[in-house]
Structure formats: structure tokens, C-alpha cells
Design a protein around this motif. Structure first.
Motif, PDB file in Angstrom:
ATOM      1  N   SER A   1      47.821 -28.591  -2.080  1.00  0.00           N
ATOM      2  CA  SER A   1      48.894 -29.545  -2.337  1.00  0.00           C
ATOM      3  C   SER A   1      49.769 -28.981  -3.445  1.00  0.00           C
ATOM      4  O   SER A   1      49.539 -27.872  -3.929  1.00  0.00           O
ATOM      5  N   ASP A   2      50.750 -29.740  -3.868  1.00  0.00           N
ATOM      6  CA  ASP A   2      51.635 -29.299  -4.942  1.00  0.00           C
ATOM      7  C   ASP A   2      50.962 -29.330  -6.306  1.00  0.00           C
ATOM      8  O   ASP A   2      51.545 -28.872  -7.289  1.00  0.00           O
ATOM      9  N   SER A   3      49.745 -29.851  -6.351  1.00  0.00           N
ATOM     10  CA  SER A   3      49.084 -29.958  -7.655  1.00  0.00           C
ATOM     11  C   SER A   3      47.579 -29.710  -7.593  1.00  0.00           C
ATOM     12  O   SER A   3      46.882 -29.980  -8.578  1.00  0.00           O
ATOM     13  N   SER A   4      47.073 -29.196  -6.478  1.00  0.00           N
ATOM     14  CA  SER A   4      45.627 -29.022  -6.399  1.00  0.00           C
ATOM     15  C   SER A   4      45.235 -27.766  -5.641  1.00  0.00           C
ATOM     16  O   SER A   4      45.946 -27.302  -4.746  1.00  0.00           O
ATOM     17  N   VAL A   5      44.077 -27.223  -6.022  1.00  0.00           N
ATOM     18  CA  VAL A   5      43.497 -26.050  -5.361  1.00  0.00           C
ATOM     19  C   VAL A   5      42.062 -26.378  -4.975  1.00  0.00           C
ATOM     20  O   VAL A   5      41.399 -27.202  -5.613  1.00  0.00           O
ATOM     21  N   PHE A   6      41.583 -25.711  -3.911  1.00  0.00           N
ATOM     22  CA  PHE A   6      40.243 -25.953  -3.387  1.00  0.00           C
ATOM     23  C   PHE A   6      39.414 -24.691  -3.563  1.00  0.00           C
ATOM     24  O   PHE A   6      39.797 -23.603  -3.115  1.00  0.00           O
TER      25      PHE A   6
ATOM     26  N   MET B   1      41.922 -25.533 -19.619  1.00  0.00           N
ATOM     27  CA  MET B   1      40.650 -25.933 -20.205  1.00  0.00           C
ATOM     28  C   MET B   1      40.262 -27.288 -19.614  1.00  0.00           C
ATOM     29  O   MET B   1      40.657 -28.343 -20.114  1.00  0.00           O
ATOM     30  N   PRO B   2      39.513 -27.291 -18.511  1.00  0.00           N
ATOM     31  CA  PRO B   2      39.189 -28.549 -17.829  1.00  0.00           C
ATOM     32  C   PRO B   2      38.190 -29.384 -18.603  1.00  0.00           C
ATOM     33  O   PRO B   2      37.361 -28.862 -19.353  1.00  0.00           O
ATOM     34  N   GLY B   3      38.291 -30.693 -18.392  1.00  0.00           N
ATOM     35  CA  GLY B   3      37.311 -31.583 -18.983  1.00  0.00           C
ATOM     36  C   GLY B   3      36.226 -31.926 -17.983  1.00  0.00           C
ATOM     37  O   GLY B   3      36.256 -31.492 -16.836  1.00  0.00           O
ATOM     38  N   SER B   4      35.259 -32.695 -18.418  1.00  0.00           N
ATOM     39  CA  SER B   4      34.140 -33.172 -17.595  1.00  0.00           C
ATOM     40  C   SER B   4      33.401 -32.015 -16.932  1.00  0.00           C
ATOM     41  O   SER B   4      33.311 -30.915 -17.460  1.00  0.00           O
ATOM     42  N   SER B   5      32.881 -32.229 -15.731  1.00  0.00           N
ATOM     43  CA  SER B   5      32.058 -31.222 -15.061  1.00  0.00           C
ATOM     44  C   SER B   5      32.920 -30.104 -14.508  1.00  0.00           C
ATOM     45  O   SER B   5      34.061 -30.316 -14.104  1.00  0.00           O
ATOM     46  N   ILE B   6      32.367 -28.899 -14.498  1.00  0.00           N
ATOM     47  CA  ILE B   6      33.079 -27.740 -13.976  1.00  0.00           C
ATOM     48  C   ILE B   6      32.133 -26.948 -13.076  1.00  0.00           C
ATOM     49  O   ILE B   6      30.913 -27.018 -13.213  1.00  0.00           O
ATOM     50  N   PRO B   7      32.680 -26.167 -12.129  1.00  0.00           N
ATOM     51  CA  PRO B   7      31.824 -25.332 -11.279  1.00  0.00           C
ATOM     52  C   PRO B   7      31.110 -24.267 -12.116  1.00  0.00           C
ATOM     53  O   PRO B   7      31.609 -23.847 -13.163  1.00  0.00           O
ATOM     54  N   VAL B   8      29.962 -23.827 -11.641  1.00  0.00           N
ATOM     55  CA  VAL B   8      29.258 -22.748 -12.330  1.00  0.00           C
ATOM     56  C   VAL B   8      30.027 -21.440 -12.127  1.00  0.00           C
ATOM     57  O   VAL B   8      30.821 -21.302 -11.203  1.00  0.00           O
ATOM     58  N   GLY B   9      29.786 -20.479 -13.008  1.00  0.00           N
ATOM     59  CA  GLY B   9      30.430 -19.182 -12.890  1.00  0.00           C
ATOM     60  C   GLY B   9      30.062 -18.506 -11.583  1.00  0.00           C
ATOM     61  O   GLY B   9      28.929 -18.639 -11.092  1.00  0.00           O
TER      62      GLY B   9
ATOM     63  N   ASP C   1      42.709 -30.510  -9.921  1.00  0.00           N
ATOM     64  CA  ASP C   1      44.065 -31.002 -10.135  1.00  0.00           C
ATOM     65  C   ASP C   1      44.637 -30.218 -11.308  1.00  0.00           C
ATOM     66  O   ASP C   1      44.181 -30.387 -12.452  1.00  0.00           O
ATOM     67  N   VAL C   2      45.600 -29.359 -11.050  1.00  0.00           N
ATOM     68  CA  VAL C   2      46.110 -28.474 -12.102  1.00  0.00           C
ATOM     69  C   VAL C   2      46.966 -29.229 -13.109  1.00  0.00           C
ATOM     70  O   VAL C   2      47.248 -28.692 -14.190  1.00  0.00           O
ATOM     71  N   GLU C   3      47.369 -30.456 -12.777  1.00  0.00           N
ATOM     72  CA  GLU C   3      48.153 -31.255 -13.725  1.00  0.00           C
ATOM     73  C   GLU C   3      47.228 -31.981 -14.703  1.00  0.00           C
ATOM     74  O   GLU C   3      47.435 -31.942 -15.914  1.00  0.00           O
ATOM     75  N   THR C   4      46.212 -32.646 -14.172  1.00  0.00           N
ATOM     76  CA  THR C   4      45.282 -33.374 -15.042  1.00  0.00           C
ATOM     77  C   THR C   4      44.172 -32.475 -15.579  1.00  0.00           C
ATOM     78  O   THR C   4      43.445 -32.866 -16.489  1.00  0.00           O
ATOM     79  N   LYS C   5      44.023 -31.283 -14.981  1.00  0.00           N
ATOM     80  CA  LYS C   5      43.002 -30.306 -15.393  1.00  0.00           C
ATOM     81  C   LYS C   5      41.589 -30.849 -15.194  1.00  0.00           C
ATOM     82  O   LYS C   5      40.689 -30.585 -15.993  1.00  0.00           O
TER      83      LYS C   5
END
Length: 399
Positions: free
Chosen positions: A265-270, A247-255, A289-293
Motif C-alpha cells: 500500500s502507500d504506507s505499508s510493507v509485508f 525505530m518501531p515500537g512494540s513487538s518486532i520480527p526476529v533478525g 506501517d511506515v507512517e506509524t512505525k
């Protein structure tokens, strides 16, 4: 219905061989080589499958395309198949050919130069139902498949657990089409299929989503869920088989659907591109960032190059190689398929890469650099000579 393309390999105006434009294809990177197979394109007013007995190979260092003939148990020409790289082999499963969705699995060794297809006959378990536009993760020598759009017999549809949602617009007698959220695992060493029992809240059934693997976790993002397109992120622990939603915070990409998700990286996806909820082709790029969401939109030079149903492959130094796809809504507009490759730099380059690129870019116009090339250490000299070929103006990939 899409027909197989029979035209020979195309060439650019400068007579340099280039891969044909396509969407719904498969691509993987092994070493410094990008391998492209399958998909479909537009010829005149027809949509045609690309030949299944050819594979296109792009040298990412020298910027040179080659095409090779494939033999053996060649799969049918199709699009929407799910491809992945495992131990130097390209595995494909599912897809849509002239007879509809399939549930066959094939593999080809990319390292021996023979490009001989093998149809895999499994000894244990049952294959998933016929489907396309699914995704997969590779973990500990096994391939784990998720979701997709396809068909089942009514007798095989369990309406109690919502693992298969029927597309009410598509059915023929006792055959129903729809979206699923099933998890199936294939073990190439044992030639076996299994269906792990998952825990937690399973994502809604979907297709045309995107997936990526980081460590022991498989991630999925968005996709088409019935009549809408989503931007939700879910994670499956590939050891405990437990689902969780991010459940990410702040802005998120549109559907969106028909986009790509690549571990960088070990903690991020593009995330890149796709088709938005209002059917607009997208060209935005995001890092999660999958750690900080936390999602972060990233600036890049390809804002004028929207893509959907493309491929995105991780390369060295955390580059992402996006190839092909459509630049417009493929269900409405023909002749919108692409054959260019876009290179996204997602992380700072190491010093060796910076030096290599600087010399390769400038040596042709710098006499001092040219005269000092022979003084470079052998490893750097070899790398620079390959990159000099890449930076020829007529051949370079797009950064």
C-alpha cells in the motif's frame, strides 16, 4: 561450485507443465503474468544452476505455466542476482555463477514475446564491484542498488568509512570478500552508472537483506551483517539521498536474512519468511506501517511452509506472490527447494474481485450459476471464465 542444470523442463504427474523448484532466483510480475528466471536447485547430491536461456511464465488468472526459450546475449546461469521490472523490461545485475560473483547488467523485454537478452554496455561511470545477494529500488526510470556480498582488490577497499567490511574467513592474496553498504544508480536511458552522495547515518554493510519502494522512499530490512542477522529497518529518500532509521515500537520480527519485503500500500510493507538468527527457516508474516512505525504480525494459512531465498512479487489487489525458495537451511540440507507459489492477501478485496472469485469457485457445482453466466456483463464474464480455469482443483495456486 554450482554447475548448470541441463535437464529439460519438468512436468507434474498429471502432465501439466510446472516450473522447477529453485532458490536464489529472480521473479517479477507484469500484468497478470509471473516471470521466473535463474536460481539453482538440487539434483541428486549436486547443486546445479537452472538454465539461463529459459524463462518460466505463470498466468496468475488461469493458473497455467509455460516455459520459453531465450536468445540473444544470454547471461550465465547463476543465483543471487538482483532483478527488477522497469518499463516492461526485466533487468538483472550481479549474481554468482561458476566463476564467482559478477557485476554485469542485462535486460530482456518481457512484452514482445521474443525474450531476447541484451548485455548492457554502459558509456558513463563505473559499475559496482562484483557482488550477489544485493537489493534494489526503482524510481523515476532509474535503478538504485544497495549492499550485497562480493569481492574487491585490497587497493579498492577504503577502511576509513566502513563501506566495505572484510570477511576475515575469505581472501586470496590481494582479493578480499565482504559485505558493503554502497548505493549505486543505473540510468538505462543514458547507459550510465553513478554513485550518489548519501547523507545521514548509513546502514551497516549487509547482504541477503530485503528491500521495497514506496513513493520516493526506498526501504531495507534485516539481512546478514558479518556474523549476525538483523531486523533493523532503514529508509533512503531517493530525492534528497538522506538515510534515516525507523525505530518501531512494540513487538518486532526476529533478525533474519534471505527473507522478502514487499510494498502492499502507500504506507505499508509485508515481510515474509527468511532464516533466523539461530538458522531456523521462518514462515511468519508481518505488516509494517511506515507512517506509524508499528509492526503487526498477520495470520496466514502457510505457517507450515517456511521459505528462505524465495521471491515475493506484488500483484493486483495488493496480493503478494511468493514463489520457490528453500524450506530448510540450504547450506546444510539438500533437496529442500520448492516450486509452489503462495498467494498472500494483505488487503481487503474490492467488490469486483469478491464477485469474480465467488462465481468462479462455485459455478461448476451450481447449475443456477452456470445457466446465468451468459447474463453477466462482458468484462465480468471474461474475468470469470479465466478464473474458472484457475480454480480447477489440480491447478490452483495456494491461498
Amino acid at each position: 561450485m554450482i554447475a548448470p542444470a541441463m535437464a529439460s523442463a519438468s512436468e507434474s504427474p498429471s502432465s501439466e507443465l510446472v516450473a522447477r523448484e529453485r532458490s536464489g532466483h529472480t521473479a517479477v510480475v507484469e500484468g497478470n503474468l509471473l516471470y521466473v528466471w535463474g536460481g539453482y536447485m538440487s539434483i541428486a547430491d549436486d547443486e546445479v544452476f537452472l538454465p539461463s536461456d529459459e524463462i518460466w511464465v505463470y498466468d496468475l488468472e488461469r493458473s497455467v505455466w509455460e516455459v520459453f526459450h531465450m536468445s540473444g546475449e544470454v547471461p550465465p546461469s547463476m543465483s543471487g542476482t538482483c532483478g527488477c521490472l522497469l518499463n516492461g523490461h526485466l533487468y538483472i545485475f550481479g549474481g554468482c555463477d561458476n566463476n564467482g560473483q559478477t557485476n554485469q547488467i542485462y535486460c530482456v523485454d518481457l512484452t514482445d514475446g521474443k525474450y531476447t537478452w541484451k548485455k548492457i554496455n554502459y558509456d558513463i561511470g563505473s559499475a559496482p564491484s562484483h557482488r550477489d545477494k544485493l537489493s534494489c529500488w526503482v524510481y523515476k526510470g532509474k535503478i538504485i542498488y544497495f549492499g550485497g556480498y562480493g569481492h574487491k582488490l585490497l587497493s579498492n577497499v577504503d577502511r576509513t568509512n566502513r563501506s566495505f567490511i572484510i570477511d576475515k574467513a575469505s581472501w586470496v592474496e590481494e582479493v578480499f570478500w565482504g559485505w558493503n553498504n554502497e548505493v549505486h544508480m543505473f540510468d538505462p536511458m543514458q547507459a550510465s552508472w553513478s554513485q550518489p552522495q548519501t547523507h545521514g547515518r548509513t546502514p551497516d554493510p549487509r547482504a541477503a537483506h530485503a528491500s521495497a519502494t514506496i513513493g520516493k522512499r526506498g526501504y531495507i530490512c534485516g539481512g546478514r551483517v558479518m556474523e549476525t542477522r538483523t531486523s533493523d529497518i532503514h529508509c533512503l529518500d531517493l530525492e534528497s539521498w538522506t538515510w534515516s532509521e525507523i525505530m518501531p515500537g512494540s513487538s518486532i520480527p526476529v533478525g533474519r536474512s534471505w527473507h522478502s519485503l514487499t510494498a502492499v500500500s502507500d504506507s505499508s510493507v509485508f515481510l515474509f519468511g527468511g532464516l533466523s538468527v539461530d538458522c531456523k527457516p521462518m514462515s511468519d508474516g508481518w505488516l509494517l506501517d511506515v507512517e506509524t512505525k508499528i509492526w503487526r504480525e498477520v495470520e496466514h494459512p502457510f505457517k507450515n511452509k517456511p521459505r528462505l531465498w524465495h521471491t515475493a512479487c506484488p500483484s493486483k489487489d495488493s496480493d503478494v506472490i511468493v514463489f520457490g525458495g528453500s524450506c530448510d537451511y540450504i547450506l546444510l540440507i539438500d533437496n529442500s527447494h520448492c516450486n509452489d507459489a503462495l498467494v498472500f492477501q494483505t488487503q481487503p478485496y474490492p467488490l469486483f474481485r469478491i464477485c469474480e472469485d465467488y462465481i468462479a469457485k462455485n459455478v461448476r457445482n451450481n447449475e443456477t450459476l452456470r445457466n446465468q453466466l451468459s447474463l453477466l456483463p462482458p468484462k465480468l464474464l471474461t474475468a470469470v471464465q479465466r478464473r474458472m480455469s484457475y480454480y480447477r482443483p489440480s491447478k490452483r495456486l495456494k491461498y
